[in-house]
Design a protein around this motif. Structure first.
Motif, PDB file in Angstrom:
ATOM      1  N   LEU A  34       3.122   1.335   5.177  1.00 53.77           N
ATOM      2  CA  LEU A  34       3.203   1.870   3.824  1.00 53.77           C
ATOM      3  C   LEU A  34       1.805   1.907   3.205  1.00 53.77           C
ATOM      4  O   LEU A  34       1.012   0.984   3.398  1.00 53.77           O
ATOM      5  N   THR A  35       1.519   2.957   2.447  1.00 50.90           N
ATOM      6  CA  THR A  35       0.210   3.132   1.818  1.00 50.90           C
ATOM      7  C   THR A  35       0.296   2.895   0.323  1.00 50.90           C
ATOM      8  O   THR A  35       1.338   3.121  -0.305  1.00 50.90           O
ATOM      9  N   GLU A  38       2.401   4.906  -2.581  1.00 54.25           N
ATOM     10  CA  GLU A  38       3.462   5.724  -1.995  1.00 54.25           C
ATOM     11  C   GLU A  38       4.778   5.485  -2.737  1.00 54.25           C
ATOM     12  O   GLU A  38       5.173   4.346  -2.970  1.00 54.25           O
ATOM     13  N   SER A  97       7.568   1.882  -5.751  1.00 54.47           N
ATOM     14  CA  SER A  97       6.302   2.358  -5.195  1.00 54.47           C
ATOM     15  C   SER A  97       5.595   1.212  -4.500  1.00 54.47           C
ATOM     16  O   SER A  97       5.858   0.034  -4.763  1.00 54.47           O
ATOM     17  N   PRO A 101      -0.226  -2.374   0.263  1.00 55.42           N
ATOM     18  CA  PRO A 101      -0.033  -1.616   1.500  1.00 55.42           C
ATOM     19  C   PRO A 101       0.137  -2.536   2.701  1.00 55.42           C
ATOM     20  O   PRO A 101      -0.296  -3.692   2.683  1.00 55.42           O
TER      21      PRO A 101
END
Length: 238
Positions: A34-35, A38, A97, A101
């Protein structure tokens, strides 16, 4: 909490399943990275996946007037994103969200729902997780109303540290102001107070926790209540 490395990173909900059911569930999961920033879920949009962070952590927020958002809770390797499915609803109420990350496991909603129906252990575990989340939501509402910003900020930083499994993480003053529902100048003042007391170091969005014990002493009582509630939940799953 100790720093987690990629070779041993786990999600504690999945880890609490009995061995055979855990292996079956893991076989249906997809490891992903996951960034930062995102978006994983939005209100009104059906969930495509459920997410189980292992090294990453998520921010759940609700929309307020004029498009601003208020932080509701953080989700790290102690939890999951997609808990509305436990109630048979695939439309989330909150935005989700990526704030930290890193690695996570995900599963499409249809096989997750099938697994949930199939597994009494999952039902037992996730009902208790939902109970903890409801308790934390109630505590957060009281915290936002009655506790001073500096104490709320200290609590939030400790919750983020636990989920980041690191003394260092990135979050801007602007984002903290949105999450805590205050003006940016208030965050700047509160963070400066914590920094002057050498509890944290803050530079251009990079935060380092220098003195966890001191930060715990500065945090509001909600931190201990959150930890106690989750500890009781963990005991009930053993």
């Amino acid at each position: 909490m100790p720093t987690t490395n990629s070779s041993t990173a786990v999600n504690r909900l999945i880890a609490a399943l009995p061995g055979p059911e855990r292996q079956r569930f893991m076989a249906g999961c997809e490891p992903i990275t996951l960034t930062f920033g995102e978006m994983l879920a939005e209100p009104g949009t059906p969930l495509a996946h459920v997410y189980f962070p292992t090294e990453s952590f998520l921010s759940l927020t609700t929309m307020m007037n004029k498009g601003s958002r208020l932080g509701v809770m953080l989700v790290g390797d102690e939890g999951m994103m997609g808990f509305s499915l436990l109630l048979g609803v695939d439309l989330p109420l909150l935005h989700a969200s990526v704030l930290g990350p890193g690695q996570a496991l995900r599963m499409e909603t249809a096989p997750f729902c099938r697994e949930l129906k199939r597994s009494a252990a999952w039902q037992h575990l996730l009902k208790r997780y939902l109970y903890v989340m409801l308790g934390q939501l109630a505590q957060a509402a009281a915290c936002n109303r009655f506790h001073l910003l500096e104490a709320r900020l200290a609590r939030w930083l400790l919750l983020a540290q636990d989920r980041a499994h690191s003394d260092c993480f990135h979050v801007t003053h602007e984002l903290l102001a949105q999450i805590l529902g205050v003006r940016r100048v208030g965050i700047t003042k509160a963070a400066s107070m914590l920094q002057r007391r050498k509890l944290i170091r803050y530079h251009r969005g990079d935060i380092r926790i220098l003195d966890r014990g001191g930060l715990e002493a500065s945090a509001c009582s909600c931190l201990r209540l959150d930890q106690s509630l989750y500890a009781q939940f963990l005991e009930s799953t053993r």
